[in-house]
Enzyme design. Structure first.
Site, PDB file in Angstrom:
ATOM      1  N   CYS A  43       1.714  10.698   5.076  1.00 34.25           N
ATOM      2  CA  CYS A  43       1.799   9.794   3.926  1.00 34.25           C
ATOM      3  C   CYS A  43       3.242   9.538   3.496  1.00 34.25           C
ATOM      4  CB  CYS A  43       0.981  10.393   2.781  1.00 34.25           C
ATOM      5  SG  CYS A  43       1.175   9.545   1.225  1.00 34.25           S
ATOM      6  N   GLY A 116       1.753  26.436  12.648  1.00 33.14           N
ATOM      7  CA  GLY A 116       0.789  27.498  12.343  1.00 33.14           C
ATOM      8  C   GLY A 116      -0.395  27.498  13.288  1.00 33.14           C
ATOM      9  N   HIS A 446      -5.323 -10.286 -23.410  1.00 29.56           N
ATOM     10  CA  HIS A 446      -5.162 -11.641 -22.857  1.00 29.56           C
ATOM     11  C   HIS A 446      -3.701 -12.054 -22.964  1.00 29.56           C
ATOM     12  CE1 HIS A 446      -6.092 -15.774 -21.846  1.00 29.56           C
ATOM     13  NE2 HIS A 446      -5.314 -16.154 -22.866  1.00 29.56           N
TER      14      HIS A 446
HETATM   15  P1  FAD Z   1      -1.185  14.452   6.931  1.00 31.39           P
HETATM   16  O1  FAD Z   1      -0.557  13.638   5.887  1.00 31.39           O
HETATM   17  O2  FAD Z   1      -1.251  13.918   8.306  1.00 31.39           O
HETATM   18  O3  FAD Z   1      -0.437  15.855   6.923  1.00 31.39           O
HETATM   19  C1  FAD Z   1      -0.712  16.859   7.845  1.00 31.39           C
HETATM   20  C2  FAD Z   1       0.553  17.635   8.091  1.00 31.39           C
HETATM   21  O4  FAD Z   1       0.220  18.779   8.871  1.00 31.39           O
HETATM   22  C3  FAD Z   1       1.605  16.876   8.876  1.00 31.39           C
HETATM   23  O5  FAD Z   1       2.816  16.826   8.157  1.00 31.39           O
HETATM   24  C4  FAD Z   1       1.756  17.652  10.193  1.00 31.39           C
HETATM   25  O6  FAD Z   1       3.095  17.700  10.638  1.00 31.39           O
HETATM   26  C5  FAD Z   1       1.287  19.035   9.756  1.00 31.39           C
HETATM   27  N1  FAD Z   1       0.763  19.849  10.855  1.00 31.39           N
HETATM   28  C6  FAD Z   1      -0.142  19.497  11.805  1.00 31.39           C
HETATM   29  N2  FAD Z   1      -0.415  20.562  12.601  1.00 31.39           N
HETATM   30  C7  FAD Z   1       0.339  21.581  12.150  1.00 31.39           C
HETATM   31  C8  FAD Z   1       0.488  22.932  12.549  1.00 31.39           C
HETATM   32  N3  FAD Z   1      -0.201  23.452  13.565  1.00 31.39           N
HETATM   33  N4  FAD Z   1       1.364  23.694  11.858  1.00 31.39           N
HETATM   34  C9  FAD Z   1       2.089  23.202  10.815  1.00 31.39           C
HETATM   35  N5  FAD Z   1       1.961  21.941  10.396  1.00 31.39           N
HETATM   36  C10 FAD Z   1       1.093  21.148  11.048  1.00 31.39           C
HETATM   37  N6  FAD Z   1      -3.416   6.355   2.885  1.00 31.39           N
HETATM   38  C11 FAD Z   1      -3.553   5.896   1.629  1.00 31.39           C
HETATM   39  O7  FAD Z   1      -4.348   6.438   0.866  1.00 31.39           O
HETATM   40  N7  FAD Z   1      -2.800   4.849   1.169  1.00 31.39           N
HETATM   41  C12 FAD Z   1      -1.917   4.210   1.955  1.00 31.39           C
HETATM   42  O8  FAD Z   1      -1.261   3.274   1.508  1.00 31.39           O
HETATM   43  C13 FAD Z   1      -1.759   4.652   3.293  1.00 31.39           C
HETATM   44  N8  FAD Z   1      -0.881   4.064   4.105  1.00 31.39           N
HETATM   45  C14 FAD Z   1      -0.723   4.532   5.384  1.00 31.39           C
HETATM   46  C15 FAD Z   1       0.168   3.872   6.219  1.00 31.39           C
HETATM   47  C16 FAD Z   1       0.344   4.306   7.516  1.00 31.39           C
HETATM   48  C17 FAD Z   1       1.330   3.591   8.414  1.00 31.39           C
HETATM   49  C18 FAD Z   1      -0.377   5.438   7.980  1.00 31.39           C
HETATM   50  C19 FAD Z   1      -0.167   5.944   9.382  1.00 31.39           C
HETATM   51  C20 FAD Z   1      -1.274   6.097   7.157  1.00 31.39           C
HETATM   52  C21 FAD Z   1      -1.459   5.640   5.853  1.00 31.39           C
HETATM   53  N9  FAD Z   1      -2.370   6.236   4.989  1.00 31.39           N
HETATM   54  C22 FAD Z   1      -2.542   5.757   3.718  1.00 31.39           C
HETATM   55  C23 FAD Z   1      -3.179   7.401   5.407  1.00 31.39           C
HETATM   56  C24 FAD Z   1      -2.559   8.699   4.864  1.00 31.39           C
HETATM   57  O9  FAD Z   1      -1.235   8.808   5.320  1.00 31.39           O
HETATM   58  C25 FAD Z   1      -3.369   9.896   5.317  1.00 31.39           C
HETATM   59  O10 FAD Z   1      -4.729   9.698   4.980  1.00 31.39           O
HETATM   60  C26 FAD Z   1      -2.891  11.169   4.637  1.00 31.39           C
HETATM   61  O11 FAD Z   1      -1.541  11.398   4.939  1.00 31.39           O
HETATM   62  C27 FAD Z   1      -3.740  12.363   5.062  1.00 31.39           C
HETATM   63  O12 FAD Z   1      -3.257  13.523   4.472  1.00 31.39           O
HETATM   64  P2  FAD Z   1      -3.452  14.946   5.165  1.00 31.39           P
HETATM   65  O13 FAD Z   1      -2.764  15.933   4.285  1.00 31.39           O
HETATM   66  O14 FAD Z   1      -4.858  15.158   5.500  1.00 31.39           O
HETATM   67  O15 FAD Z   1      -2.691  14.832   6.554  1.00 31.39           O
END
Ligand code: FAD
Ligand code: NAD
Length: 467
Positions: A43, A116, A446
């Site tokens: 994100c 991790g 409004h």
């Molecule tokens: P992530 O944000 O993917 O975070 C997971 C983290 O875990 C990552 O930093 C990764 O490096 C880390 N990781 C993975 N495996 C390991 C490991 N083994 N050890 C340590 N670290 C690890 N969503 C919206 O709601 N609004 C938006 O406007 C929007 N715009 C977007 C635009 C783009 C271009 C993209 C690609 C996505 C967008 N999204 C948006 C979706 C949003 O980014 C994701 O839904 C959100 O980031 C998910 O959060 P998360 O914490 O589940 O995973």
């Protein structure tokens, strides 16, 4: 050996960092492992934030020549400094990722940089950048590893000419032409960015429509608006390959239903056909965590099938959205702390930050019809909203769907200016299980765009009255 953590979170995106901060607030001893150098996940680093920074900047650039002259604002010497635009985007990302690091310190969250992996019950192994290993002992493990770009077989992403969203957020020059594969959220948002900056954008989509999850009427009107802006759509088409010529890319496609092949040329191809969960190399199978056929971790109230192992965000089922991950992160921390925890999956808004913007919450007309639920509908066009007219932003409409018997709001769908902000009112109303009449009888200032929501709600009982 030091005291075990109450929870160790793998992944520092919106799911992981919100879980960590909430756990810290609740007095739990918490560590968050992130393999990226910065916190914030997809994100903040390569998703929501950089894309919104470029959407805002490119929209401002385009408006100077397309919208402002009609309002008497004339700029004769307009030029684009793409380097400065990218720098401003990068500075925003940098500031916000540092903000998460600050919040970790404030809430006594231990930030561990590394990769991790679950090493056994209550044990997480961390490998740092030099592959030095250490082990953390913990009562609970939260998997918040997020998602990655889904590749298109046979098409190799080099992040220069054939790019994913990550490459498309950092192009060093404006391509003359771009073909976007996938008319989903990323395709429409990033396609809009590069079209506004000067690229000729074509979108190839497998299905016969854009935005499969959105309400059909909204998608139809949005397609019309994007076509008017100059985006070409090739719907119902399947990409069969991309050939790298010296100066161009040649994309081959054929109708999904069968038929004659066709070709498109482009300087850059953006592949955005969805994202897939990250679940490999985490020791899940050995730990007894089960994964469904599409690779998502199976959960029940954020609990996996293995004792004291939880999972949240994009690596689990449901919409891949930052605010969904954030809700789950907060709820998961509260559940671990022994508190009542809840996420209302029926009220998770979706927004596409194009111009006009698209926003919705609850069920679409198609979903209600499929479920056999009788509903009433009220709609109101922005062309009849005074503020939208004054702002010269009158494309789009608001639609309210309410239960035919109880009048409870079941879905709200919007296409228009600033609807990303307006959808919050509809979500709040639905969270309180409001009737459409509750919105219809609430005094709205409004002239505001939000009056369009009120008028659409009034339309459910047929008493829309504003021009
Ligand atoms: P992530 O944000 O993917 O975070 C997971 C983290 O875990 C990552 O930093 C990764 O490096 C880390 N990781 C993975 N495996 C390991 C490991 N083994 N050890 C340590 N670290 C690890 N969503 C919206 O709601 N609004 C938006 O406007 C929007 N715009 C977007 C635009 C783009 C271009 C993209 C690609 C996505 C967008 N999204 C948006 C979706 C949003 O980014 C994701 O839904 C959100 O980031 C998910 O959060 P998360 O914490 O589940 O995973
Ligand atoms: P998406 O699921 O939104 O859209 C992918 C599109 O590609 C669909 O329309 C699908 O039918 C099409 N498609 C699939 N295979 C294809 C093929 N072989 N050829 C042509 N078209 C094909 O996925 P996305 O746009 O890549 O976004 C990924 C995720 O990121 C989404 O889940 C989205 O929720 C999230 N995201 C959200 C926002 C936001 O909330 N504003 C912005 C960007 C990304």
């Amino acid at each position: 050996m030091s005291e075990p953590y109450d929870l160790v979170i793998i992944g520092g995106g919106p799911g992981g960092y919100n879980c960590a901060i909430r756990a810290g607030q609740l007095g739990l001893k918490v560590a968050c492992i992130e393999k990226r150098a910065t916190l914030g996940g997809t994100c903040l680093n390569v998703g929501c934030i950089p894309s919104k920074a470029l959407l805002h900047a490119s929209q401002s650039y385009e408006e100077v020549s397309t919208a402002l002259p009609a309002m008497g604002v004339v700029c004769k010497d307009l030029s684009l400094d793409l380097g400065a635009m990218m720098k401003a985007k990068d500075e925003t990302v940098d500031g916000l990722t540092k903000g998460i690091a600050f919040l970790f310190k404030k809430n006594k969250v231990t930030h561990i940089e590394g990769t991790g992996r679950i090493a056994g019950p209550g044990s997480v192994e961390v490998s740092d950048a030099k592959n030095k290993k250490s082990t953390l002992s913990t009562k609970n493990i939260v998997i918040a590893t997020g998602s990655e770009v889904t590749p298109l077989p046979g098409i190799e992403i080099d992040e220069k000419r054939i790019v994913s969203s990550t490459g498309a957020l950092s192009l060093s020059s404006v391509p003359k032409s771009m073909v976007v594969i996938g008319a989903g959220v990323i395709g429409l948002e990033l396609g809009s960015v590069w079209r506004r900056l000067g690229a000729k954008v074509s979108v190839v989509e497998y299905l016969p429509r854009i935005l499969p999850g959105a309400d059909g009427e909204v998608a139809k009107q949005a397609t019309r608006a994007f076509k008017k802006q100059g985006i070409d759509f090739h719907l119902g088409m399947k990409v069969t390959g991309v050939e790298k010529l010296k100066s161009k890319l040649k994309l081959s496609m054929e109708p999904a239903a069968g038929g004659d092949a066709a070709q498109l040329e482009a300087d850059v191809v953006l592949v955005c056909i969805g994202r897939r969960p990250i679940t490999q190399g985490l020791g899940l199978e050995e730990a007894g965590v089960t994964i469904d056929t599409r690779g998502f971790i199976e959960t029940d109230h954020w609990k996996t099938g293995a004792a004291n192992i939880w999972a949240i965000g994009d690596c689990t089922t449901g919409p891949m959205l930052a605010h969904k991950a954030e809700e789950e992160g907060t709820a998961c921390a509260e559940a671990i702390a022994g508190k009542a925890a809840h996420v209302n999956y029926d009220v998770i808004p979706g927004v596409v930050y194009t111009a006009p913007e698209i926003a919705w919450v609850g069920r679409t007309e198609e979903e209600l019809k499929d479920a056999g639920i009788a509903f009433k509908k009220g709609a109101f066009p922005f062309s009849a909203n005074a503020r939208a007219r004054a702002n010269h932003q009158s494309t789009g409409f608001v639609k309210v769907l309410a239960d035919a018997t109880t009048d409870e709001i079941l879905g709200v769908h919007m296409l228009g200016p600033n609807v990303s902000e307006m959808i919050g009112e509809a979500a709040l109303a639905m969270e309180f299980r409001a009737a459409s009449e509750d919105i219809a009888r609430t005094c709205h200032a409004h002239p505001t765009l939000s009056e369009a929501l009120r008028q659409a709600a009034m339309g459910v009982e047929g008493w829309t009255m504003q021009m």
